[in-house]
Design a protein around this motif. Structure first.
Motif, PDB file in Angstrom:
ATOM      1  N   UNK A  47       3.916   7.483   9.389  1.00  0.00           N
ATOM      2  CA  UNK A  47       5.282   7.494   8.862  1.00  0.00           C
ATOM      3  C   UNK A  47       5.654   8.812   8.198  1.00  0.00           C
ATOM      4  N   UNK A  48       4.714   9.760   8.134  1.00  0.00           N
ATOM      5  CA  UNK A  48       5.037  11.083   7.610  1.00  0.00           C
ATOM      6  C   UNK A  48       5.591  12.008   8.688  1.00  0.00           C
ATOM      7  N   UNK A  49       5.645  11.528   9.922  1.00  0.00           N
ATOM      8  CA  UNK A  49       6.238  12.316  10.996  1.00  0.00           C
ATOM      9  C   UNK A  49       7.721  12.551  10.710  1.00  0.00           C
ATOM     10  N   UNK A  50       8.319  13.609  11.270  1.00  0.00           N
ATOM     11  CA  UNK A  50       9.761  13.831  11.098  1.00  0.00           C
ATOM     12  C   UNK A  50      10.565  12.622  11.547  1.00  0.00           C
ATOM     13  N   UNK A  51      11.722  12.428  10.932  1.00  0.00           N
ATOM     14  CA  UNK A  51      12.536  11.237  11.168  1.00  0.00           C
ATOM     15  C   UNK A  51      12.857  11.032  12.641  1.00  0.00           C
ATOM     16  N   UNK A  52      13.072  12.121  13.375  1.00  0.00           N
ATOM     17  CA  UNK A  52      13.456  11.978  14.777  1.00  0.00           C
ATOM     18  C   UNK A  52      12.326  11.429  15.647  1.00  0.00           C
ATOM     19  N   UNK A  53      11.090  11.450  15.125  1.00  0.00           N
ATOM     20  CA  UNK A  53       9.973  10.887  15.884  1.00  0.00           C
ATOM     21  C   UNK A  53       9.958   9.364  15.804  1.00  0.00           C
ATOM     22  N   UNK A  76       9.648  -6.134   7.214  1.00  0.00           N
ATOM     23  CA  UNK A  76       9.727  -5.582   5.865  1.00  0.00           C
ATOM     24  C   UNK A  76       9.267  -4.135   5.899  1.00  0.00           C
ATOM     25  N   UNK A  77       9.701  -3.341   4.930  1.00  0.00           N
ATOM     26  CA  UNK A  77       9.341  -1.914   4.935  1.00  0.00           C
ATOM     27  C   UNK A  77       9.067  -1.459   3.513  1.00  0.00           C
ATOM     28  N   UNK A  78       8.146  -0.462   3.396  1.00  0.00           N
ATOM     29  CA  UNK A  78       7.609  -0.104   2.079  1.00  0.00           C
ATOM     30  C   UNK A  78       7.672   1.376   1.751  1.00  0.00           C
ATOM     31  N   UNK A  79       8.327   2.182   2.548  1.00  0.00           N
ATOM     32  CA  UNK A  79       8.516   3.590   2.215  1.00  0.00           C
ATOM     33  C   UNK A  79       9.821   4.062   2.836  1.00  0.00           C
ATOM     34  N   UNK A  80      10.240   5.267   2.454  1.00  0.00           N
ATOM     35  CA  UNK A  80      11.566   5.739   2.857  1.00  0.00           C
ATOM     36  C   UNK A  80      11.705   5.884   4.371  1.00  0.00           C
ATOM     37  N   UNK A  81      10.657   6.420   5.031  1.00  0.00           N
ATOM     38  CA  UNK A  81      10.768   6.663   6.466  1.00  0.00           C
ATOM     39  C   UNK A  81      11.007   5.383   7.254  1.00  0.00           C
ATOM     40  N   UNK A  82      10.227   4.313   7.049  1.00  0.00           N
ATOM     41  CA  UNK A  82      10.535   3.071   7.775  1.00  0.00           C
ATOM     42  C   UNK A  82      11.845   2.431   7.333  1.00  0.00           C
ATOM     43  N   UNK A  83      12.247   2.646   6.086  1.00  0.00           N
ATOM     44  CA  UNK A  83      13.550   2.134   5.654  1.00  0.00           C
ATOM     45  C   UNK A  83      14.665   2.744   6.497  1.00  0.00           C
ATOM     46  N   UNK A  84      14.625   4.058   6.659  1.00  0.00           N
ATOM     47  CA  UNK A  84      15.643   4.747   7.461  1.00  0.00           C
ATOM     48  C   UNK A  84      15.526   4.342   8.922  1.00  0.00           C
ATOM     49  N   UNK A 158      10.560  13.906   0.616  1.00  0.00           N
ATOM     50  CA  UNK A 158       9.194  14.250   0.221  1.00  0.00           C
ATOM     51  C   UNK A 158       8.288  14.132   1.441  1.00  0.00           C
ATOM     52  N   UNK A 159       8.270  15.206   2.239  1.00  0.00           N
ATOM     53  CA  UNK A 159       7.478  15.212   3.459  1.00  0.00           C
ATOM     54  C   UNK A 159       6.453  16.342   3.382  1.00  0.00           C
ATOM     55  N   UNK A 160       5.897  16.708   4.523  1.00  0.00           N
ATOM     56  CA  UNK A 160       4.833  17.709   4.534  1.00  0.00           C
ATOM     57  C   UNK A 160       5.324  19.083   4.095  1.00  0.00           C
ATOM     58  N   UNK A 161       6.606  19.384   4.350  1.00  0.00           N
ATOM     59  CA  UNK A 161       7.112  20.699   3.937  1.00  0.00           C
ATOM     60  C   UNK A 161       7.146  20.815   2.413  1.00  0.00           C
ATOM     61  N   UNK A 162       7.389  19.712   1.717  1.00  0.00           N
ATOM     62  CA  UNK A 162       7.362  19.731   0.254  1.00  0.00           C
ATOM     63  C   UNK A 162       5.933  19.913  -0.246  1.00  0.00           C
ATOM     64  N   UNK A 163       4.988  19.189   0.342  1.00  0.00           N
ATOM     65  CA  UNK A 163       3.586  19.321  -0.049  1.00  0.00           C
ATOM     66  C   UNK A 163       3.115  20.756   0.131  1.00  0.00           C
ATOM     67  N   UNK A 164       3.500  21.385   1.239  1.00  0.00           N
ATOM     68  CA  UNK A 164       3.115  22.776   1.493  1.00  0.00           C
ATOM     69  C   UNK A 164       3.769  23.729   0.497  1.00  0.00           C
ATOM     70  N   UNK A 165       5.004  23.440   0.110  1.00  0.00           N
ATOM     71  CA  UNK A 165       5.739  24.333  -0.784  1.00  0.00           C
ATOM     72  C   UNK A 165       5.176  24.335  -2.198  1.00  0.00           C
TER      73      UNK A 165
END
Length: 396
Positions: A47-53, A76-84, A158-165
């Motif tokens: 679920x950390x993949x980009x939204x378009x995936x 049911x969903x438990x994080x932002x990516x599956x919610x969207x 809050x995705x991988x680009x934030x973690x890298x930054x």
């Protein structure tokens, strides 16, 4: 049956198990819930993949699974990516599942902190002063310093680009000086979406409180409870390591007011913080289930089970409250306690005195913790540098 989408879903799985509800999970490889005796693995998904995936192909796979069941499962969903994902593919998913999701525009606003700040201001909700950051600019805007220092910078996503930054998975970073802001600014240019900056609200993590609710399709509150953080890791803007479910009438009152202002439907976790003046400030809304639902269920309000009952046409489980507060603790709380300066003897005394609900670990369901530990050991071994001469060819 319920199918839970997301990462770190074990607390939702256990809440459903308390209601005798069979559970399937769609989680990343290594998620603790995959080893739970209460869950069956429906699918592996990052679920950390980009939204378009998270596209039509994934929706099709899930619907095919749903159609193989004797009756439509509850989703049911438990994080932002599956919610969207559920919101954007609601028509397709409705061909095989039953689910409750807020209005599409509201989901997009809650997932994107920049949109949410604008929405909250328009609805006169008590958010701290906020500036949306255009990280393409060569230097920070002057209006940023008008918020006053220190200020808080949060990612819109809050995705991988934030973690890298920022070099960690922290939820936010605090800027204490103009020099620090100038040092951090270039690193923000790689973010997938703009960040926001907010006025810092002084106070410890124990001042962070939350309202948890399920609003049914008629706009009626079917279940609610309030809670407070005890410790996080890291100490500032970290992930919850321990918490307590307790009754806070002011948090409940403001939480209900926010739900009404937004005409919210479905489940939500609404985060506030008490300022030094005793005023509550709204930080964010997560329109999804969270780890808080398990201690909430132990306290007498099982939100996942109530949602499942509504969607399947069954009687709702009774909502009640235990005689006192209910605490929850993650295994990492031992590290959080040390970071917070809590002596080990004091932490052990707290464990003995409160007998908290344990996160991940459960005596009759040890698989999640053991599986998580095995994955981490395997990862550590894989990262271990080879011993001298190990793995060498004929040229060594």
């Amino acid at each position: 049956m319920a199918v839970v989408l997301g990462a770190r879903v074990i607390e939702v799985v256990r809440s459903l198990a308390m209601g005798g509800i069979p559970v399937g999970v769609v989680t990343p490889t290594g998620d603790p819930a995959r080893w739970s005796r209460y869950a069956r693995n429906v699918m592996t998904w990052d679920w950390m993949l980009p939204a378009e995936r998270h596209d039509d192909a994934l929706a099709d796979r899930l619907v095919r699974f749903a159609r193989q069941q004797s009756s439509p499962p509850v989703l049911l969903y438990c994080s932002d990516q599956p919610m969207v994902f559920v919101s954007r593919h609601r028509r397709r998913l409705a061909e095989g599942f039953r689910f409750a999701v807020p209005d599409a525009a509201l989901v997009e606003a809650m997932e994107d902190k920049a949109r949410f700040a604008a929405l909250a201001t328009a609805r006169s909700l008590p958010v701290p002063p906020t500036v949306v950051l255009d990280v393409c600019r060569p230097e920070p805007p002057d209006e940023l310093l008008d918020l006053g220092l220190p200020l808080i910078v949060k990612p819109t996503a809050r995705d991988r680009t934030w973690v890298e930054a920022v070099g960690s998975n922290t939820k936010a970073i605090r800027i204490d000086s103009k020099e620090q802001l100038l040092e951090v600014w270039p690193r923000l240019r790689g973010l997938s979406k703009p960040a926001i900056a907010q006025e810092s609200i002084p106070g410890p993590e124990t001042a962070v409180v939350s309202y948890h609710v399920y609003v049914d399709g008629n706009g009626e509150i079917a279940g609610e409870f309030t809670g407070r953080k005890i410790r996080t890791i890291p100490v500032e803007y970290g992930h919850t390591a321990s918490l307590t479910i307790m009754d806070d009438p002011e948090v409940r009152r403001l939480g209900r007011k926010v739900c009404t202002a937004l005409d919210l439907r479905g489940v939500a976790k609404i985060d506030f913080k008490y300022g030094p003046d005793g005023r509550l400030y709204l930080f964010e809304i997560n329109a999804r289930l969270t780890l808080w639902v398990h201690p909430g269920a132990r306290a007498g309000v099982n939100l996942p089970a109530i949602v499942h009952a509504d969607l399947t046409g069954r009687p709702r489980p009774r909502c009640g409250r235990t005689g006192g507060d209910v605490d929850w603790v993650h295994p990492k709380d031992v590290l959080a306690a040390r970071a917070h300066g809590v002596p080990m003897t004091e932490w052990l005394s707290w464990l003995w005195r409160t007998r908290p609900v344990t996160g991940v670990w459960k005596w009759d369901d040890p698989g999640p913790l053991l599986g998580m530990a095995a994955v981490r050991v395997k990862g550590a071994v894989a990262r271990r540098p080879p011993a001298r001469g190990e793995g060498c060819g004929s040229d060594c």
